[in-house]
Design an enzyme around this catalytic site. Sequence first.
Site, PDB file in Angstrom:
ATOM      1  N   CYS A  27       0.840  -1.198   0.000  1.00  0.00           N
ATOM      2  CA  CYS A  27       0.000   0.000   0.000  1.00  0.00           C
ATOM      3  C   CYS A  27       0.882   1.258   0.000  1.00  0.00           C
ATOM      4  O   CYS A  27       1.619   1.480  -0.947  1.00  0.00           O
ATOM      5  CB  CYS A  27      -0.995  -0.029   1.164  1.00  0.00           C
ATOM      6  SG  CYS A  27      -2.341   1.183   0.969  1.00  0.00           S
ATOM      7  N   HIS A  87      -3.793  -4.864  -0.382  1.00  0.00           N
ATOM      8  CA  HIS A  87      -3.397  -5.375   0.934  1.00  0.00           C
ATOM      9  C   HIS A  87      -3.410  -6.909   0.925  1.00  0.00           C
ATOM     10  O   HIS A  87      -4.481  -7.512   1.029  1.00  0.00           O
ATOM     11  CB  HIS A  87      -4.357  -4.871   2.016  1.00  0.00           C
ATOM     12  CG  HIS A  87      -4.191  -3.428   2.349  1.00  0.00           C
ATOM     13  ND1 HIS A  87      -3.311  -2.990   3.312  1.00  0.00           N
ATOM     14  CD2 HIS A  87      -4.779  -2.315   1.837  1.00  0.00           C
ATOM     15  CE1 HIS A  87      -3.360  -1.669   3.391  1.00  0.00           C
ATOM     16  NE2 HIS A  87      -4.240  -1.239   2.500  1.00  0.00           N
ATOM     17  N   GLU A 116      -2.638  -8.858   3.276  1.00  0.00           N
ATOM     18  CA  GLU A 116      -3.123  -9.340   4.573  1.00  0.00           C
ATOM     19  C   GLU A 116      -4.645  -9.300   4.682  1.00  0.00           C
ATOM     20  O   GLU A 116      -5.218  -9.912   5.594  1.00  0.00           O
ATOM     21  CB  GLU A 116      -2.474  -8.534   5.711  1.00  0.00           C
ATOM     22  CG  GLU A 116      -3.016  -7.139   5.930  1.00  0.00           C
ATOM     23  CD  GLU A 116      -2.474  -6.084   4.978  1.00  0.00           C
ATOM     24  OE1 GLU A 116      -2.765  -4.892   5.203  1.00  0.00           O
ATOM     25  OE2 GLU A 116      -1.763  -6.440   3.998  1.00  0.00           O
TER      26      GLU A 116
END
Length: 207
Positions: free
Chosen positions: A83, A187, A189
């Site tokens: 990001c 992202h 995650e």
Amino acid sequence: MTLALIDYGAGNLYSVANALRAAGAENVVITANPDVVRAADRIVLPGVGSFRACAEGLWGIRGMVEAMTERVHVGGAPFLGICVGMQLLATRGLEHGVTKGLDWIGGQVQIIERTDPAIKIPHMGWNDVSLGRKDPAQGLIEPGEAYFLHSYHFQPDEGAHVAAMTDHGGGLVAAVAKDNVVGVQFHPEKSQAYGLALLARFLEWKP
């Protein structure tokens, strides 16, 4: 293998750390210590917030940028920016004025232009990740669907450094890569199986 996850006050560190461990990383060290970064086998730079605030946080840690540069560009350690951590690879960011970036991949970070009133900014939610004809990430990025959350986007100087694209009222760069450096706008995650698979490949990546 030691993976340094850089703590500069600008990332959802524990979510990224947990995702890296779920992807197979055995020794994730959350650190603001340049000496730890200088000795790491792999480096991850997360980032949430504005380009300027993240840049100020990173340069605010004495010796950190120098340690990162030495380990990545001299030592050859694989590097992943996530990001705003990806955006900081640029020459400059245009959010809240002009702020210098790492300049590891030439280009600038600028606001997403609204080409259609129906397009919402920030670009938020799940979107496709598509690959171009060239593969500067050397197989690290694969096509799929990932989670995005950003209002500014990376515009590289050279198309050869674009590793993947997405579409949000027009093409936006989803990933950049150069040598042993890769950055993703989305992202991992938060991208469930797609994101964990990417992180697992990064752990094995040998650029």
